[in-house]
Design a protein around this motif. Sequence first.
Motif, mmCIF file in Angstrom:
data_model
loop_
_atom_site.group_PDB
_atom_site.id
_atom_site.type_symbol
_atom_site.label_atom_id
_atom_site.label_comp_id
_atom_site.label_asym_id
_atom_site.label_seq_id
_atom_site.Cartn_x
_atom_site.Cartn_y
_atom_site.Cartn_z
ATOM 1 N N GLU A 165 0.825 -1.206 0.000
ATOM 2 C CA GLU A 165 0.000 0.000 0.000
ATOM 3 C C GLU A 165 0.860 1.258 0.000
ATOM 4 O OE1 GLU A 165 -2.419 -0.904 3.359
ATOM 5 O OE2 GLU A 165 -3.908 -2.010 2.158
ATOM 6 N N ASP A 166 2.052 1.186 0.595
ATOM 7 C CA ASP A 166 2.975 2.323 0.555
ATOM 8 C C ASP A 166 3.415 2.635 -0.870
ATOM 9 O OD1 ASP A 166 2.811 2.685 3.251
ATOM 10 O OD2 ASP A 166 4.728 1.718 3.731
ATOM 11 N N MET A 167 3.339 1.615 -1.735
ATOM 12 C CA MET A 167 3.685 1.821 -3.145
ATOM 13 C C MET A 167 2.437 2.089 -3.981
ATOM 14 S SD MET A 167 6.979 1.651 -3.577
ATOM 15 C CE MET A 167 7.055 1.393 -5.344
ATOM 16 N N HIS A 168 1.348 2.481 -3.307
ATOM 17 C CA HIS A 168 0.090 2.852 -3.965
ATOM 18 C C HIS A 168 -0.604 1.672 -4.638
ATOM 19 C CE1 HIS A 168 1.449 6.887 -3.138
ATOM 20 N NE2 HIS A 168 2.550 6.659 -3.832
ATOM 21 N N ASN A 169 -0.383 0.490 -4.106
ATOM 22 C CA ASN A 169 -1.113 -0.683 -4.594
ATOM 23 C C ASN A 169 -2.445 -0.810 -3.859
ATOM 24 O OD1 ASN A 169 0.742 -2.350 -6.455
ATOM 25 N ND2 ASN A 169 2.072 -1.851 -4.721
ATOM 26 N N HIS A 170 -3.372 -1.492 -4.505
ATOM 27 C CA HIS A 170 -4.652 -1.804 -3.870
ATOM 28 C C HIS A 170 -4.673 -3.291 -3.535
ATOM 29 C CE1 HIS A 170 -8.768 -2.135 -2.802
ATOM 30 N NE2 HIS A 170 -9.198 -2.633 -3.951
ATOM 31 N N VAL A 171 -4.556 -3.606 -2.236
ATOM 32 C CA VAL A 171 -4.611 -4.999 -1.793
ATOM 33 C C VAL A 171 -6.073 -5.381 -1.646
ATOM 34 C CG1 VAL A 171 -3.968 -6.651 0.003
ATOM 35 C CG2 VAL A 171 -2.385 -4.806 -0.627
ATOM 36 N N ILE A 172 -6.540 -6.275 -2.525
ATOM 37 C CA ILE A 172 -7.972 -6.606 -2.525
ATOM 38 C C ILE A 172 -8.293 -7.819 -1.649
ATOM 39 C CG2 ILE A 172 -8.522 -5.557 -4.723
ATOM 40 C CD1 ILE A 172 -8.108 -9.283 -4.612
ATOM 41 N N GLY A 173 -7.258 -8.502 -1.164
ATOM 42 C CA GLY A 173 -7.540 -9.648 -0.316
ATOM 43 C C GLY A 173 -6.290 -10.415 0.042
ATOM 44 N N VAL A 174 -6.476 -11.393 0.918
ATOM 45 C CA VAL A 174 -5.358 -12.203 1.380
ATOM 46 C C VAL A 174 -5.828 -13.635 1.576
ATOM 47 C CG1 VAL A 174 -5.803 -11.572 3.784
ATOM 48 C CG2 VAL A 174 -3.572 -12.481 3.153
ATOM 49 N N ILE A 175 -4.952 -14.554 1.215
ATOM 50 C CA ILE A 175 -5.197 -15.975 1.456
ATOM 51 C C ILE A 175 -4.039 -16.517 2.272
ATOM 52 C CG2 ILE A 175 -5.430 -18.262 0.412
ATOM 53 C CD1 ILE A 175 -6.724 -16.958 -1.993
ATOM 54 N N ALA A 176 -4.360 -17.077 3.437
ATOM 55 C CA ALA A 176 -3.350 -17.730 4.268
ATOM 56 C C ALA A 176 -3.297 -19.196 3.857
ATOM 57 C CB ALA A 176 -3.680 -17.588 5.739
ATOM 58 N N ASN A 177 -2.233 -19.573 3.206
ATOM 59 C CA ASN A 177 -2.088 -20.940 2.704
ATOM 60 C C ASN A 177 -1.274 -21.774 3.698
ATOM 61 O OD1 ASN A 177 -2.551 -22.891 0.781
ATOM 62 N ND2 ASN A 177 -0.799 -22.347 -0.488
ATOM 63 N N ARG A 178 -1.432 -23.088 3.638
ATOM 64 C CA ARG A 178 -0.654 -24.023 4.462
ATOM 65 C C ARG A 178 -0.835 -23.742 5.960
ATOM 66 N NH1 ARG A 178 5.324 -24.632 2.800
ATOM 67 N NH2 ARG A 178 4.931 -26.685 3.671
ATOM 68 N N SER A 179 -2.060 -23.401 6.342
ATOM 69 C CA SER A 179 -2.333 -23.109 7.753
ATOM 70 C C SER A 179 -2.474 -24.394 8.558
ATOM 71 C CB SER A 179 -3.620 -22.290 7.880
ATOM 72 O OG SER A 179 -3.520 -21.088 7.158
ATOM 73 N N ASN A 180 -2.207 -24.290 9.856
ATOM 74 C CA ASN A 180 -2.392 -25.421 10.762
ATOM 75 C C ASN A 180 -3.880 -25.793 10.776
ATOM 76 O OD1 ASN A 180 -2.762 -27.161 12.934
ATOM 77 N ND2 ASN A 180 -1.357 -26.052 14.279
ATOM 78 N N PRO A 181 -4.239 -27.010 10.350
ATOM 79 C CA PRO A 181 -5.663 -27.383 10.296
ATOM 80 C C PRO A 181 -6.381 -27.218 11.624
ATOM 81 C CG PRO A 181 -4.318 -29.019 9.155
ATOM 82 C CD PRO A 181 -3.369 -28.096 9.864
ATOM 83 N N ASP A 182 -5.658 -27.410 12.739
ATOM 84 C CA ASP A 182 -6.295 -27.303 14.053
ATOM 85 C C ASP A 182 -6.585 -25.854 14.447
ATOM 86 O OD1 ASP A 182 -6.178 -30.057 14.352
ATOM 87 O OD2 ASP A 182 -4.193 -30.002 15.281
#
Length: 696
Positions: A165-182
């Motif tokens: 965002e400091d570089m004027h990007n628009h972050v439209i979302g996030v995906i947390a991959n390889r998360s602990n299933p528990d």
Amino acid sequence: MTNETSYLRYVTNKSVYVTSPDGLGGKSAIALCLIEALSRQMDSVGVFRPMVRDDNDGVAKALLAHSGIDQTYDETIGVFTDAAMDDPEAALSEIISKYGALQDRFDTVVVVGSDYIGAASPTELAFNARVAANLNAPVLLVVTGRDRTPQEVAASVEHAAKQFEDMHNHVIGVIANRSNPDEIDEVRAELKTLNLGFTAALPENRLLRAPSVRAQFEALGAKFLMGDESALERESLSTVVAGMTLPNVLTRLEPECSVVAASDRSDLLPGLLAAHSSQLFPRLSAVFLTGGYPMPDSIQQLLESSKVQVPIGLVDRGTFWSASKLHDLKGSVMSSPRKHAEALRLFHENVDEEALLNALDVRPTALRTPRMFEYQIMQKARSNKKTIVLPESEDPRILEATSILLRRGVANLILLGEEEKTRANATALGFDITGAKIQSMHDPELAEEFATKYAELRAKKGVTIEQAREKMIDPSYFGTMMVYLGMADGMVSGATHTTANTIRPALEFIKTKPGVKVVSGAFLMCMPDQVLIFADCAVNPNPNPDQLASIAISSAATAKAFDIEPRVAMLSYSTGTSGFGADVEAVATATEIVKQTDPDFAVAGPIQFDAAMDPSVGKSKMPGSQVAGQATVFIFPDLNTGNNTYKAVQRTAGAIAVGPMLQGLNKPVNDLSRGALVADIVNTVAITAIQAQTGI
């Protein structure tokens, strides 16, 4: 005007930038799944890798292998990482130029950021942020949840999002991959507190990071001694060190593990291979003998006299070194069709695709492409899983289709065959059918129950119990009886059996629905922009008017079941009253029967194919018709016309013909072509499951 501003004016927003602040975060798998989702919504999707390590980028090659992508490798690559780090301005200019040449060809472009070797480089991350800004591409962040608490995952996201965002990007979302299933629910909750728009979390999956057996051989410098060389392409899910006696080793075996044992303990081999062939122990991926000692002649002769399937390798280095090397070895998520299918399954189960596409501001088109339709039928089948029996388990295509269907979670499957033989065949071919039920036809209690029921149902035809027992030896009869008695919801057969052999049992005792005059065969014709129904193209040579009307009504019900608005064209060589003859009159009579059955039925006939299909011709030949020029269901006057027309359209219009699907039975039974491809079998099982759901 600065260079940065001019770049922004140069590029329009036609892309999404998938990137990660982490190494081994799995962004390539997310990109693959995103391409799959976009290709169902957009006419064309492109791929771009702005920065790669060298001219042999595995991620680019894997993404280009997707059937929805049509571009060359050179078009996909921007610059090399070393060049970007040495002269960022020149590299940025080159990236924008190459992207600009690519973007005009596609409705949208999935841009996959650079990879991180080892720890994430701040310089590399900052450069990705600059690239995303200059491509004017909204950013989808992918972070790894592996070995992190939910709070640490959120902190990683927050830090990375700020840099973009400091570089004027628009972050439209996030995906947390390889998360602990528990802890995945807690990860999802933490992500929502960041107010970054779309969020999702996917669990860690052992298969996706598993190396191939070939990669293990290469990492250890192992010499191939014996086994099935095709098994080198399979994955190894774990490593087990055999530093104890055989009984204790056996209790520690894990599914698809590689066993590491000292080469002077080759006495373990017969027991390990016996365990692999047994149904009581997990299947092995490989055996590595360490220390470099040659295999004793007696063991060599014993193994050579049997068919060894597990790859066995000889390693010069010691056990500890070998085990450590294997433990640290990671495979690419993009390296095999099996991993692709698993990645797509995880994505479908854990990501709200509609919400993600909304976040990307992707507007669905009115088109219904073949890929979109295939996805929709898989989703529909998954929504209420039915049990489908497959009688031809001896066919490798059936085993491969079974493994695909189970991975996708499309249906519960029953294979007719002997448990040990069927599972051994699947293992030898590299197919995982663990989730399938194997039903023996030699189960005396079940065989007798089926024979008794068949004799009862066919008593008026003079069938004796002895004749009934003979019938139940036939897999088609056995499988159909499972459907009749409710042990399965439907059956798919015909890969090795004839159409008559598949259909006859269903006609004998499953029979047609009340009011249905005749069983008919419909094809789902997947055109480049829509899905149509063609019937009857498989069963009835010369249907009479009553039968034609019944086929039309059944086909309209089929259309509704697959979310196609039924507008039924009763085809003939004449439109309306412009022609005469017995054939035209038969179609006209059938049309009237349909209208009398339901006055609101959208049907037109007699009508020629062009008047039914082409809006301008339809308006000219049958003005005011709600069917002419926009028909979705085409009823052919005879089998000769129907069968030839569907094949002509398939071959000349680039259509994909799914079917034939049998209509009008009380319970679904479908026939395969003996030349059916694995994809045909997968689609037919999904369609059969939907028939079972909807009762068509």
